[in-house]
Design an enzyme around this catalytic site. Structure first.
Site, PDB file in Angstrom:
ATOM      1  N   LYS A 144       0.902  -1.278  -0.058  1.00 57.80           N
ATOM      2  CA  LYS A 144      -0.035  -0.039   0.077  1.00 57.80           C
ATOM      3  C   LYS A 144       0.893   1.314  -0.067  1.00 57.80           C
ATOM      4  O   LYS A 144       1.037   2.094   1.045  1.00 57.80           O
ATOM      5  CB  LYS A 144      -1.019  -0.072   1.194  1.00 57.80           C
ATOM      6  CG  LYS A 144      -2.185   0.858   1.162  1.00 57.80           C
ATOM      7  CD  LYS A 144      -3.186   0.486   1.904  1.00 57.80           C
ATOM      8  CE  LYS A 144      -4.361   1.632   2.122  1.00 57.80           C
ATOM      9  NZ  LYS A 144      -4.991   1.827   0.931  1.00 57.80           N
ATOM     10  N   GLU A 176      -9.121  -4.164  -9.856  1.00 60.96           N
ATOM     11  CA  GLU A 176     -10.078  -3.659  -8.910  1.00 60.96           C
ATOM     12  C   GLU A 176     -10.385  -2.049  -8.867  1.00 60.96           C
ATOM     13  O   GLU A 176     -10.345  -1.681 -10.336  1.00 60.96           O
ATOM     14  CB  GLU A 176      -9.106  -3.579  -7.556  1.00 60.96           C
ATOM     15  CG  GLU A 176      -7.626  -2.892  -7.646  1.00 60.96           C
ATOM     16  CD  GLU A 176      -6.637  -3.095  -6.462  1.00 60.96           C
ATOM     17  OE1 GLU A 176      -7.272  -3.399  -5.123  1.00 60.96           O
ATOM     18  OE2 GLU A 176      -5.443  -2.765  -6.912  1.00 60.96           O
TER      19      GLU A 176
HETATM   20  N1  PDD Z   1      -8.230   2.526  -0.374  1.00 59.33           N
HETATM   21  N2  PDD Z   1      -7.766  -1.443  -3.286  1.00 59.33           N
HETATM   22  C1  PDD Z   1      -7.262  -0.113  -3.499  1.00 59.33           C
HETATM   23  C2  PDD Z   1      -6.283   0.118  -4.727  1.00 59.33           C
HETATM   24  C3  PDD Z   1      -7.166   0.578  -2.416  1.00 59.33           C
HETATM   25  O1  PDD Z   1      -6.582   1.982  -2.629  1.00 59.33           O
HETATM   26  C4  PDD Z   1      -7.951   0.430  -1.483  1.00 59.33           C
HETATM   27  C5  PDD Z   1      -8.274   1.217  -0.371  1.00 59.33           C
HETATM   28  C6  PDD Z   1      -8.571  -0.913  -1.329  1.00 59.33           C
HETATM   29  C7  PDD Z   1      -9.305  -1.367  -0.275  1.00 59.33           C
HETATM   30  O2  PDD Z   1      -8.878  -1.681   0.980  1.00 59.33           O
HETATM   31  P1  PDD Z   1      -9.421  -1.710   2.387  1.00 59.33           P
HETATM   32  O3  PDD Z   1     -10.698  -2.332   2.344  1.00 59.33           O
HETATM   33  O4  PDD Z   1      -8.500  -2.186   3.410  1.00 59.33           O
HETATM   34  O5  PDD Z   1      -9.757  -0.195   2.608  1.00 59.33           O
HETATM   35  C8  PDD Z   1      -8.491  -1.810  -2.479  1.00 59.33           C
HETATM   36  C9  PDD Z   1      -8.267   3.686   0.701  1.00 59.33           C
HETATM   37  C10 PDD Z   1      -9.595   3.628   1.468  1.00 59.33           C
HETATM   38  C11 PDD Z   1      -7.638   4.848   0.175  1.00 59.33           C
HETATM   39  O6  PDD Z   1      -6.709   4.872  -0.629  1.00 59.33           O
HETATM   40  O7  PDD Z   1      -8.238   5.716   0.625  1.00 59.33           O
END
Ligand code: PDD
Length: 281
Positions: A144, A176
């Protein structure tokens, strides 16, 4: 009223928060982040987010600049100081500050910044319209990192086209959403979402939703799907910490479920909120 944010040990008004121009997060996107949902002033899925944070840091030769307990304390303090009932709390850890050099050193003094964003999470969800876009991001989407320019460009393109978000496509299959995990519900009731790999972020909300769906005896298939299959599905939705379970009502101009949020997304969102209220801290 200005927010109180956190920078390297200090709680300061947002106008006073600064980071060096030599910070590698700024120069190289050499940084990772996490976003936890805030519900009723409490933190959702803290353990899962910290676990993923530690993994992301490890993949980039970094450790945690503070302990897990300290991190929880900062989360709580920031939520309290900003009086947030619902929304998100963002944290970013960069490798730290050094003169510009592609080679990084190990064990640098890292930068840790955090801030809150108030936002409603439990109101009725109207559903979003998405467009597909080529997934031009790097190959380690399971980490991330803050290098979000491709996602940002795709979402901006979707908005410019009068839609809400982009679903990203690689080699003919949806990876995604620009900042979320993507799902469809087939006409025979199966929930389909892409399997975990380096191609997608391993969503913390995804993990919880798949567990809850299994507990509700819903059938799940973790595999890639195409835009055409999604357009032919009974319904679609996405998950993210900042949205929980959110219906998708249109994909590349084709409406799903008559352009209305579907029942599976609605049910999973309700159950997720219910379960979060039992486990948030
Ligand atoms: N984004 N895929 C991507 C590319 C993401 O950036 C995110 C989350 C998710 C979902 O992950 P999670 O359920 O752990 O939030 C999937 C966050 C919320 C953001 O960048 O603001």
């Amino acid at each position: 009223m200005s927010r109180i944010v956190y920078v390297n040990g200090a709680y300061v008004p947002e106008e006073e928060a600064t980071v060096s121009i030599f910070d590698r997060g700024f120069l190289f996107a050499d940084a990772v982040y996490e976003v936890c949902a805030i519900l009723d002033g409490k933190i959702c899925e803290f353990e899962g987010h910290v676990e993923r944070l530690i993994r992301s840091l490890g993949e980039l030769d970094m450790g945690m600049p503070v302990s897990k307990e300290e991190l929880l304390e900062i989360h709580r303090e920031l939520i309290k100081r900003n009086n947030v009932e619902q929304g998100a709390i963002y944290l970013q850890i960069t490798r730290g500050t050094a003169d510009r050099d592609f080679v990084y050193k190990k064990d640098m003094k890292q930068t840790l910044v955090m801030f809150t964003q108030a936002k409603g999470l439990t109101e009725e969800k109207a559903g979003i319209r998405v467009v597909s876009a080529p997934d031009i991001r790097w190959g380690r989407r399971d980490i991330k990192t803050v290098q979000l320019l491709a996602s940002s460009m795709c979402k901006t393109m979707a908005k410019a086209a009068g839609k809400d978000d982009a679903w990203l496509v690689q080699d003919g299959f949806v990876t995604e959403g620009s900042s979320s995990n993507a799902y469809i519900v087939t006409k025979d009731g199966k929930i389909v979402t892409r399997n975990l790999s380096t191609s997608i972020l391993h969503g913390i909300t995804r993990k919880a939703i798949l567990r809850l769906a299994a507990e509700l005896d819903m059938e799940i298939e973790e595999r890639p799907f195409t835009i055409a299959e999604a357009q032919d599905a009974a319904e679609a939705f996405f998950t993210a910490a900042t949205a929980f379970v959110y219906p998708v009502i249109e994909i590349d101009g084709v409406e799903l479920n008559g352009g209305k949020p579907g029942p599976v997304a609605k049910r999973l969102n309700e159950v997720y909120i219910e379960e979060s209220r039992k486990s948030y801290i």
